[in-house]
Design an enzyme around this catalytic site. Structure first.
Site, PDB file in Angstrom:
ATOM      1  N   SER A  91       0.834  -1.195   0.000  1.00 48.66           N
ATOM      2  CA  SER A  91       0.000   0.000   0.000  1.00 48.66           C
ATOM      3  C   SER A  91       0.879   1.260   0.000  1.00 48.66           C
ATOM      4  CB  SER A  91      -0.957  -0.044   1.187  1.00 48.66           C
ATOM      5  OG  SER A  91      -1.988   0.900   1.030  1.00 48.66           O
ATOM      6  N   ASP A 237      -5.799  -3.636  -2.595  1.00 48.15           N
ATOM      7  CA  ASP A 237      -4.835  -3.292  -1.554  1.00 48.15           C
ATOM      8  C   ASP A 237      -4.157  -4.526  -0.956  1.00 48.15           C
ATOM      9  OD1 ASP A 237      -3.796  -2.495   1.143  1.00 48.15           O
ATOM     10  OD2 ASP A 237      -4.636  -0.561   0.553  1.00 48.15           O
TER      11      ASP A 237
END
Length: 757
Positions: A91, A237
């Site tokens: 991320s 993600d």
């Protein structure tokens, strides 16, 4: 924060770069167990073998805006002369780690963060100058921002609230030094990004391809950002599967791991106020399980840096400089543990020279090619680009080209890469057409009320079918009910790939009413029924203007619906020739800070087209805005003329109502000609989240206007002055205003406007 003594380094072998994770549907049931999965090794880049010192890998966790703390840690590692041999990130850790691996210094990253307007980064719409003129005109109709797809009788929603095109432009600039590198082992520092396969829940370790796309995939929060398709997988993600990729960096190269954990604390019940916050909370819980498992694997002299970020949230992008400072403080507190891996000044300088890469020039390409096209026409898109084969390419111009293509409204994502081969190079533009298209549906609402007088209310539905043919033909159908009923359809057909010239046949059936005033008293309501059809020939002038001209056939029935029959009953054919010019360089439609907008409309009846009456009508609007710091001033000029003829009652000009003499009733002054000017001031007092709109404003206006040859027989209304003070907002539902209008003689009106005022 803790330092752990290190035993012997783990071996390195061959193996796949992905491993199975539980499916997302059952992942929550496994949080408590957090059982480690069997480790599989990745190949060690040859450049790190035999260095004569322990190979140091950096593992950077996800955490949204808190991830800026990684930059602070990197600054201290450079001060201490701790060499980093490989990096893995998740991320925001993938973003910072990828930029550093590409050769961007921590100081440069800090500068970019300080100069970036994060409110703009998380808004999909490109700069308005890059939006197609046809889509700009949609801004001035009562349409809500959300656009739905239509297929098999069902409404389709986008896979994410934010498509992420602006984010991708930001990431592309941040990773620019990587140039055309597609093998992450060949970056100045070998690198891996961690993402999650949304279909299987499997962790995916990205080792090749576009560095920007790898960063973007790793940070694609489900439901908020659209997933990224890479190698047949739909990726989101990486924090869901592995939020602190210690095992990844150990398999990549590391004898020693420096892990930076910026994990986000859980939100309280009061903070869980939206679907997105709940999704984010679930993702954080899933990520925490993986972090606990990874931390349990730290051994020996591995170093854990855990910045104390306090109340700094994952969406607090306006506080990233605080996060950097916290990262520095945490790393300095671990200086003794980190300094064990420091090298001499000369050795570190040589190491960093190998790890730095200046941005290379893009040069020229021999060909421009498009990928991902199914229904759109690459020739249309090629003509939209300013970059040309044979010309020297620049990142800035290519970014503008991508925004312009995205501004057509046909794509979820637009990206580019340069492929270089023996004696030939190709610019490859990759587009992802909207999966909800090509049939689109939007809804809208318009409301204007002065409470004590005239009010209007309309509800609108708009259906658009795009790319009916290879030139980009478009069919539009709109239906509105309320104060103004109508059914409208238009077929918009470009005449060639460049799309500059077009034809647009259209038809409309409608009914609307107008209040009739005798001085200050409303005495009647005039109802007009109209059928019209026409054929426009037009030209678009870049993304700023459009010109249309063509015959207009009209059939009008007008009657006094209620009240005194001041206006005559009419049943007439009023066909003629219409001209319309639209120009728009505003940076925003309703609360612009700069630019201008102009609209000119002219109509003249013609005996040749069967008109019963002869008249001419000219109407024009001009607005311009300029700003001084946070203060914006917008001037408006509006006028209408009969050009020496006599207008029928249904063609009269009118003034009155919010921002058109705000202290008077809506449409209180109607006549054969008018002149109006206003000066508005506004200042944004609160910035809304990008999902809701741009902000809340406080403002005021000064207005002056005059109408000639009024309905009630007066030659003139006299020069009327008015003013207003208001609260305004630019939202995903359109503009909204609540204010007070003031006029001579102590007149006051309280007005509410939603949609086009």
């Amino acid at each position: 924060m803790r330092a752990i003594p290190i035993p012997s380094a783990p071996g390195a072998g061959q193996g796949p770069r992905r491993r199975r994770r539980p499916r997302l549907a059952v992942a929550a049931l496994l949080l408590a167990s957090a059982l480690p999965l069997p480790a599989q090794e990745l190949p060690i880049p040859e450049a790190t073998v035999g260095a004569g010192r322990p190979r140091i890998g950096l593992a950077l966790s996800g955490g949204g805006a808190r991830g800026a703390a990684h930059i602070g840690v990197l600054k201290v590692l450079e001060e201490l002369r701790v060499p980093i041999d490989c990096i893995a990130g998740t991320s925001m850790g993938a973003v910072v780690g990828g930029a550093y691996a590409a050769g961007v210094s921590p100081q440069e990253m800090e500068r970019v963060i300080a100069q970036t307007d994060w409110a703009d980064v998380f808004v999909d719409r490109p700069p308005r100058a890059e939006i197609a003129t046809r889509r700009k005109q949609d801004d001035y109709r009562n349409l809500f921002a959300p656009e739905y797809g239509v297929r098999d009788g069902s409404l389709l929603l986008p896979k994410g609230v934010i498509a992420g095109v602006t984010i991708e432009n930001f990431l592309r600039r941040l990773s620019a030094p990587a140039g055309g590198t597609s093998d992450f082992d060949r970056l100045p520092i070998p690198y891996r990004a961690v993402a999650t396969d949304i279909e299987t829940g499997e962790e995916v370790v990205l080792a090749r391809g576009s560095l920007m796309r790898a960063m973007r995939a790793s940070m694609a929060i489900p439901g908020a950002l659209t997933p990224v398709a890479i190698d047949g997988r739909l990726l989101v993600d990486g924090g869901i599967a592995d939020n602190l990729p210690i095992d990844v960096v150990r398999r990549l190269c590391a004898d020693v791991v420096i892990a930076v954990d910026i994990g986000t604390p859980p939100l309280s019940r009061e903070q869980l106020h939206s679907a997105l916050s709940i999704v984010g909370q679930l993702a954080s819980f899933l990520g925490k399980a993986s972090v606990d498992r990874q931390l349990a694997g730290l051994t020996g002299g591995d170093v854990l840096v855990a910045p104390a970020l306090g109340d700094l949230s994952s969406i607090g992008f306006d506080r990233q400089r605080e996060a950097i400072a916290h990262g520095e403080a945490a790393a300095r507190s671990m200086a003794a543990a980190l300094a064990r891996y420091a090298v001499g000044a000369a050795e570190y300088a040589a190491f960093r020279r190998r790890g730095e890469r200046t941005e290379t020039t893009l040069g020229a390409v021999d060909e421009i090619r498009f990928e991902g096209i199914e229904r759109t026409n690459p020739e249309v898109l090629t003509d939209m680009m300013r970059s040309r084969a044979g010309d020297e390419l620049t990142h800035a111009q290519l970014d503008a080209d991508m925004r312009r293509i995205y501004g057509r409204g046909d794509f979820e994502a637009v990206d580019y890469r340069i492929e270089r081969g023996p004696g030939r190079s190709v610019l490859v533009v990759t587009v992802r057409e909207k999966t909800i298209g090509p049939d689109y549906l939007r809804f809208g609402l318009g409301l204007a009320s002065v409470f004590a007088g005239e009010s209007t209310f309309n509800a609108l539905a708009s259906y658009r079918r795009a790319w009916l043919n290879r030139l980009g033909g478009e069919w539009l159908v709109e239906a509105q009910i309320g104060r103004e009923h109508y059914l409208f359809t238009e077929f918009y057909q470009p005449l060639h790939e460049r799309g500059r010239f077009f034809v647009a046949p259209y038809a409309q059936l409608g009914q609307y009413t107008r209040g009739v005033y005798a001085r200050d008293r409303r005495v009647a309501e005039y109802r007009i029924r109209e059928w019209r059809g026409g054929l426009d020939l037009g030209a678009t002038l870049g993304t700023s203007a459009e010109v249309r001209v063509g015959p207009l056939l009209r059939r009008i029935e007008a009657r006094t619906h209620t009240g005194s029959p001041i206006l005559p009953s009419l049943d007439a054919t009023t066909s003629g020739l219409r001209l319309r010019v639209f120009a728009d360089r505003h940076d925003a439609p309703w609360f612009p800070r700069s630019g201008y907008r102009g609209v000119l409309s002219a109509f003249a009846t013609s005996d040749a087209l069967g008109a019963d009456d002869r008249y001419r009508r000219l109407e024009g609007l001009w607005t311009a805005a300029t700003s001084v710091r946070e203060h914006t001033f917008a001037a408006t000029l509006y006028g209408g003329s009969r050009l020496g003829s006599s207008l029928p009652a249904y063609e009269l000009f009118s003034l009155g109502g919010p921002f058109r003499l705000s202290g008077y009733r809506i449409g209180q002054f109607a006549g054969q000609s008018l002149a109006f000017a206003s000066l508005r001031y506004y200042d944004r007092i609160h910035q809304l989240p990008s999902l809701l709109g741009s902000g809340i404003y406080v403002g005021g206006s000064l207005e002056v206007g005059r109408v000639q040859r009024l309905i009630d027989g007066r030659e003139s209304s006299g020069t009327r002055h008015s003013a207003s003070v208001y609260l305004g907002a630019e939202t995903f539902l359109g503009p909204a205003f609540l204010g007070v209008g003031l006029a001579e003689g102590g007149r006051q009106t309280l007005f509410l406007v939603l949609g086009v005022p």
